[in-house]
Motif scaffolding. Structure first.
Motif, short mmCIF file in Angstrom:
data_model
loop_
_atom_site.label_atom_id
_atom_site.label_comp_id
_atom_site.label_asym_id
_atom_site.label_seq_id
_atom_site.Cartn_x
_atom_site.Cartn_y
_atom_site.Cartn_z
N LEU A 169 1.18 -0.91 -0.10
CA LEU A 169 -0.29 -0.20 0.14
C LEU A 169 0.68 1.58 0.00
CD1 LEU A 169 -2.97 1.19 0.01
CD2 LEU A 169 -2.38 1.20 2.53
N GLU A 170 1.87 1.16 0.98
CA GLU A 170 2.74 2.13 1.16
C GLU A 170 3.66 2.55 -0.16
OE1 GLU A 170 1.56 0.63 4.72
OE2 GLU A 170 2.98 -0.16 3.18
N ALA A 195 -7.30 -4.52 2.96
CA ALA A 195 -6.94 -3.28 2.08
C ALA A 195 -7.45 -2.98 1.12
CB ALA A 195 -5.45 -4.27 2.26
N SER A 197 -9.77 -1.47 -0.12
CA SER A 197 -10.54 0.10 0.16
C SER A 197 -9.39 0.56 0.38
CB SER A 197 -11.57 -0.45 0.96
OG SER A 197 -11.29 0.21 2.70
N GLU A 198 -8.55 0.36 1.06
CA GLU A 198 -7.07 1.37 1.08
C GLU A 198 -6.66 1.76 -0.66
OE1 GLU A 198 -4.64 -0.14 4.68
OE2 GLU A 198 -7.34 -0.41 5.61
N PHE A 199 -6.15 0.48 -0.85
CA PHE A 199 -5.48 0.29 -1.96
C PHE A 199 -6.18 1.58 -3.43
CE2 PHE A 199 -2.91 -3.21 -0.67
CZ PHE A 199 -1.58 -2.61 -1.29
N LYS A 200 -7.76 1.80 -3.05
CA LYS A 200 -8.24 2.30 -4.19
C LYS A 200 -8.03 3.88 -3.34
CE LYS A 200 -11.79 -1.22 -5.97
NZ LYS A 200 -12.77 -1.39 -5.67
N LYS A 201 -8.72 3.91 -2.21
CA LYS A 201 -8.43 5.34 -1.75
C LYS A 201 -7.22 5.87 -2.65
CE LYS A 201 -11.80 4.94 1.85
NZ LYS A 201 -12.05 4.16 3.68
N ALA A 202 -6.08 5.15 -2.28
CA ALA A 202 -5.03 5.77 -2.63
C ALA A 202 -4.99 6.32 -4.05
CB ALA A 202 -3.01 4.79 -1.90
#
Length: 204
Positions: A169-170, A195, A197-202
């Motif tokens: 992700l980072e 994770a 949803s976090e990837f998509k937001k990023a």
């Protein structure tokens, strides 16, 4: 085209199906079915199940390497490694309406893939990954930047390039700043489907 791809993982058909279902439940919209050490029978079965699941979730289903299976189950397309046959042959078998992606590791690979007219390129690996047995030389962020610079210097239009191989992700912000279109993720999504949803937001 989706910017986040999930490359399936699992040692058994049950693990594979469980992981694909979990990714779909958590919002993945692009699945690449990859199971290198499967028997032909089990791989066929997994691909058929995956296609049905992806259709149910209105997600894209791509089959890794196996053009004939992709044709038989009417998958959305195929992804070919550097030694998995030509894009041209796959296009002849599958037709112009299917998605065909190809792996690349060098600038000349990328140019070759562009000439073959594949729909997207999986470029990597970013770093060491245990999911691939015969790993190409690791690129790192510097390798990606060098490739983008080389393509720009040659006035080549940058195709849709996905970073593959140990992506976390980072990494997203730096990869997007370099100019990559998207990422293909395996371990981080398998281990923690939330994770997604976090990837998509990023990646907005």
């Amino acid at each position: 085209m989706e910017k986040l791809q999930y490359i399936s993982q699992g040692h058994t058909i049950h693990e594979q199906e469980f992981n694909i279902r979990a990714a779909l439940d958590n919002g993945i919209q692009w699945v690449q079915v990859r199971w290198k050490n499967a028997s032909e029978k089990e791989l066929n079965e997994l691909c058929m199940v995956s296609k049905l699941l992806c259709s149910e979730y209105q997600a894209v289903c791509i089959i890794n390497d196996h053009v004939q299976i992709a044709k038989e189950i009417d998958a959305d397309g195929v992804h070919l490694g550097l030694n998995d046959g030509s894009i041209h042959t796959a296009r002849t078998v599958l037709g112009n309406h299917k998605i065909i992606g190809g792996t690349a590791n060098t600038v000349s690979d990328v140019i070759h893939r562009i000439q073959e007219k594949c729909d997207y390129i999986g470029l990597g690996p970013l770093r060491f990954t245990s999911t691939k047995e015969k790993l190409s030389p690791v690129l790192g962020f510097e390798g990606y930047q060098h490739m983008m610079n080389s393509l720009n210097e040659k006035s080549i239009t940058i195709p849709k390039i996905f970073a593959i191989g140990g992506v976390v992700l980072e990494d997203i912000q730096q990869l997007q700043e370099i100019g990559l279109y998207g990422v293909a993720v395996s371990g981080q999504i398998t281990n923690r489907p939330a994770a997604i949803s976090e990837f998509k937001k990023a990646m907005i």
